[in-house]
Write a protein that holds these residues in place. Sequence first.
Motif, mmCIF file in Angstrom:
data_model
loop_
_atom_site.group_PDB
_atom_site.id
_atom_site.type_symbol
_atom_site.label_atom_id
_atom_site.label_comp_id
_atom_site.label_asym_id
_atom_site.label_seq_id
_atom_site.Cartn_x
_atom_site.Cartn_y
_atom_site.Cartn_z
ATOM 1 N N VAL A 141 -22.729 -89.063 37.082
ATOM 2 C CA VAL A 141 -23.618 -89.084 35.909
ATOM 3 C C VAL A 141 -22.809 -89.150 34.625
ATOM 4 N N THR A 142 -21.826 -88.266 34.479
ATOM 5 C CA THR A 142 -21.048 -88.240 33.250
ATOM 6 C C THR A 142 -20.171 -89.487 33.109
ATOM 7 N N ALA A 143 -19.678 -90.009 34.248
ATOM 8 C CA ALA A 143 -18.885 -91.236 34.196
ATOM 9 C C ALA A 143 -19.759 -92.426 33.804
ATOM 10 N N PHE A 144 -20.990 -92.470 34.331
ATOM 11 C CA PHE A 144 -21.897 -93.559 33.977
ATOM 12 C C PHE A 144 -22.227 -93.492 32.485
ATOM 13 N N GLY A 145 -22.390 -92.270 31.986
ATOM 14 C CA GLY A 145 -22.672 -92.111 30.561
ATOM 15 C C GLY A 145 -21.550 -92.661 29.707
ATOM 16 N N THR A 146 -20.329 -92.315 30.051
ATOM 17 C CA THR A 146 -19.208 -92.818 29.270
ATOM 18 C C THR A 146 -18.996 -94.309 29.496
ATOM 19 N N GLY A 147 -19.369 -94.807 30.686
ATOM 20 C CA GLY A 147 -19.330 -96.248 30.927
ATOM 21 C C GLY A 147 -20.302 -96.983 30.011
ATOM 22 N N ALA A 199 -12.538 -91.511 30.159
ATOM 23 C CA ALA A 199 -13.395 -90.392 30.556
ATOM 24 C C ALA A 199 -14.193 -90.738 31.805
ATOM 25 N N ILE A 200 -14.526 -92.016 31.979
ATOM 26 C CA ILE A 200 -15.221 -92.454 33.196
ATOM 27 C C ILE A 200 -14.349 -92.151 34.413
ATOM 28 N N VAL A 201 -13.096 -92.578 34.324
ATOM 29 C CA VAL A 201 -12.174 -92.378 35.442
ATOM 30 C C VAL A 201 -11.984 -90.885 35.725
ATOM 31 N N CYS A 202 -11.766 -90.118 34.662
ATOM 32 C CA CYS A 202 -11.517 -88.686 34.841
ATOM 33 C C CYS A 202 -12.754 -87.938 35.328
ATOM 34 N N ASN A 203 -13.939 -88.354 34.882
ATOM 35 C CA ASN A 203 -15.163 -87.703 35.360
ATOM 36 C C ASN A 203 -15.432 -88.032 36.823
ATOM 37 N N LEU A 204 -15.266 -89.300 37.179
ATOM 38 C CA LEU A 204 -15.498 -89.703 38.568
ATOM 39 C C LEU A 204 -14.492 -89.057 39.512
ATOM 40 N N LEU A 205 -13.206 -89.247 39.220
ATOM 41 C CA LEU A 205 -12.178 -88.695 40.089
ATOM 42 C C LEU A 205 -12.147 -87.168 40.004
ATOM 43 N N GLY A 206 -12.403 -86.626 38.816
ATOM 44 C CA GLY A 206 -12.410 -85.175 38.657
ATOM 45 C C GLY A 206 -13.475 -84.517 39.504
#
Length: 380
Positions: A45-51, A337-344
Motif C-alpha cells: 500500500v505505502t509503496a503504491f502510494g509513493t509510486g 520509498a517504493i523500493v524501501c516500503n516494498l522490501l521493508g
Amino acid sequence: MKEFTERYKSYILYFFIYFPLGAVCPLIGQYLSSIGFSGTQVGVVTAFGTGAAVIGGMFWGRVYANSSRKRMVIATMFILAAVSALVSLAITGFLAYTMIYGLLYFNQGPSHGLCDSVVMDRKENFPAIRALGAVGYAIAVFICGQLAETMGLRINFVIHAMAFTIAAFIIMSFREPVNYSKKQETGEAITIKELFKDKDFVYLLVFSFFALGPTMSNNTYFSFLFIEAGGDIGGVGLAFLLMAGSEAPFMFLVPWLNKRISTEKLIIIGCAAGLLRFALYAMGPSTGVLLGTFFLQGILNGILLVEIVKYFGKIVPPRLASLSVATYYALGNSLPAIVCNLLGGAIMDAAGVRGTYFFFAVLYVISMVLYLTLGLHRER
C-alpha cells in the motif's frame, strides 16, 4: 505590514503542508494493521502510494512549469489530497484501499516540491521556512498520537484533510510565481528531457535514491520497532515529536553552517548520521535508547532534506528549477520509498523489523560510496 505578512505567509504555509504528513504517515502502518493488513500488504500500500507520487510528480511538475496559474495548481493538489484522505476512511478492502491511497499520494506527494520551488523563486530563507514544516510535522505526530489513543486512528485522516484545506487557502493568498515558460526565446514548453542532459543532475538523482528511501520509509516502520521494544501508540507520538522536532533546530542552523561548510560537504555529514541511526536501530534498542537518540533524525533530515533540494536548484538554470525539484521529489524521494516500503515490509515478515533496519543501513553505505565516487562532494 503588507511586506511582513507576505514574508511570514511561507512559514505558516509550511507548517500546514507538513502537518498532514505528521498526522498520517508515522501511524499509517498501525492503521493498516488495525484493519487487517499484513506487513507485506502494508509495504504494498505505502509503496503504491509513493509510486503514484512518482507519476504525479511528472504530471504536476510539467503542469506547474507551463501554467500561468501556479497557485491554483498547488491549491487543487491540496484539496484533492484532502478529499482522498476522507474517502479512504470508508474503505477497508486491500485493492480498493491501495487505489485510493495511490490517488492521495498522486496529489500530495509532488505538492511539497512545488511549494519548495515557490519559496526558492521568492528568494526567501528556505532552511528556516522548511524548519517550520518540521515543527508542523512534529506537533501533528504528537497530537494525533495522543488523540489516536482515545479516539482511534481514523481521526488522523480527518485532521490531515483539515490541514490541507487550510493550506489551499494560504497558497491562494500568495503572489503569482514567475512563469519562466513564457521567457523562453523558442516559446516551447519546458520538458523533463532537458534535465536529463545534465550529468550532475542525474548523478544527484541516483545518490538521492539510496540516501532518502530509508528516511522516507522510516515513517512507516518505526512504530513497529518502537512497539516491539515495549512501547505503545502514545509513545510513538512522543518519539516522533522529539525526532521530527529536532529537525527544526538543525534546519535553522544550516545557513550558519553553510558559511563554514559547503552544501556538498554537509550532505556527507547528514549521510553519516543516517548510517549511524539505522545501524543502531538494526540492533533492536530499548524504547529509552530510541527516545534518547532522537537527535540523529534532526541531523539526518535537518541537513539532507534542505541541502539536497538546494543542490538540485543549484545545478540547473532558473527556468528549470521547479521541474528539477518536482522530478527530484518523484524519482529521488518517492521512487526509493517504493523500493524501501516494498522490501521493508517483506523483510519485516521474514526477519522482523530489525532486519528491515539492517537493510536501510546497507543502503546508506551504498549512498555514501556513490556520493564520493561520482564526485558530488566537490563544490560547484
